[in-house]
Write a protein that holds these residues in place. Structure first.
Motif, mmCIF file in Angstrom:
data_model
loop_
_atom_site.group_PDB
_atom_site.id
_atom_site.type_symbol
_atom_site.label_atom_id
_atom_site.label_comp_id
_atom_site.label_asym_id
_atom_site.label_seq_id
_atom_site.Cartn_x
_atom_site.Cartn_y
_atom_site.Cartn_z
ATOM 1 N N LEU A 18 0.824 -1.396 0.115
ATOM 2 C CA LEU A 18 -0.029 0.022 -0.013
ATOM 3 C C LEU A 18 0.998 1.308 -0.011
ATOM 4 O O LEU A 18 0.646 2.263 -0.773
ATOM 5 N N LYS A 21 1.886 2.136 -3.258
ATOM 6 C CA LYS A 21 1.145 2.629 -4.262
ATOM 7 C C LYS A 21 0.865 4.091 -3.876
ATOM 8 O O LYS A 21 0.564 4.920 -4.670
ATOM 9 N N VAL A 51 -6.203 -1.597 0.867
ATOM 10 C CA VAL A 51 -6.295 -0.448 -0.221
ATOM 11 C C VAL A 51 -6.134 0.833 0.294
ATOM 12 O O VAL A 51 -6.125 1.769 -0.161
ATOM 13 N N ASP A 72 -4.655 3.434 -1.793
ATOM 14 C CA ASP A 72 -4.087 2.813 -3.028
ATOM 15 C C ASP A 72 -4.667 4.081 -4.371
ATOM 16 O O ASP A 72 -5.756 4.248 -4.262
ATOM 17 N N THR A 73 -3.903 4.361 -5.256
ATOM 18 C CA THR A 73 -4.001 5.108 -6.373
ATOM 19 C C THR A 73 -5.015 4.187 -7.303
ATOM 20 O O THR A 73 -5.998 5.252 -7.723
ATOM 21 N N ASP A 74 -5.446 3.083 -7.159
ATOM 22 C CA ASP A 74 -6.457 2.575 -8.000
ATOM 23 C C ASP A 74 -7.705 2.671 -7.433
ATOM 24 O O ASP A 74 -8.897 2.060 -7.904
#
Length: 128
Positions: A18, A21, A51, A72-74
């Motif tokens: 994490l 990211k 996340v 998390d960037t996603d």
């Protein structure tokens, strides 16, 4: 569906993934000493995948501090960070904190105002 969990004590591997990211580096060698000393921490999970995260540090008394809020960037722009901070606030209150502090960069002011934090003057000193 994202699940918000108070005090999940994630493994270092999950935290490092994490951190990479969200922050662009792996963070400390081990997160366990930080989590063990915290008033609490909150994780956001997509199944088994961490996340999102926020730490609640404290002074051992009535003051708690939000640290390391990250997603998390996603998974950004889904309200996960708001849910993390809300869960951290509730956990801090339940554990006796009467004040919840946060420091942030100017670009995050809107986010933290949305979380319910009011303006306050603060200082910061870089050590080393």
């Amino acid at each position: 569906m994202i699940e918000i969990v108070v005090d999940p004590f994630p493994r270092d591997e999950a935290m490092r993934a994490l951190w990479l990211k969200a922050w662009g580096d792996a963070g400390p060698a081990s997160f366990a000493p930080v989590l063990e000393r915290s008033l609490g921490h909150v994780g956001a999970y997509d199944g088994d995948r961490l996340v999102g995260f926020v730490n609640v540090a404290w002074d051992g008394g009535i003051h708690a501090f939000i640290l390391d809020t990250c997603v998390d960037t996603d998974y950004r722009r889904q309200g996960i960070a708001l849910k993390l901070v809300e869960a951290a606030q509730l956990a801090a209150m339940a554990r006796g904190a009467q004040w919840l502090h946060v420091d942030f960069e100017p670009g995050l002011e809107g986010f933290y105002r949305k979380c319910g934090f009011g303006p306050t003057a603060a200082g910061l000193m870089r050590l080393g």
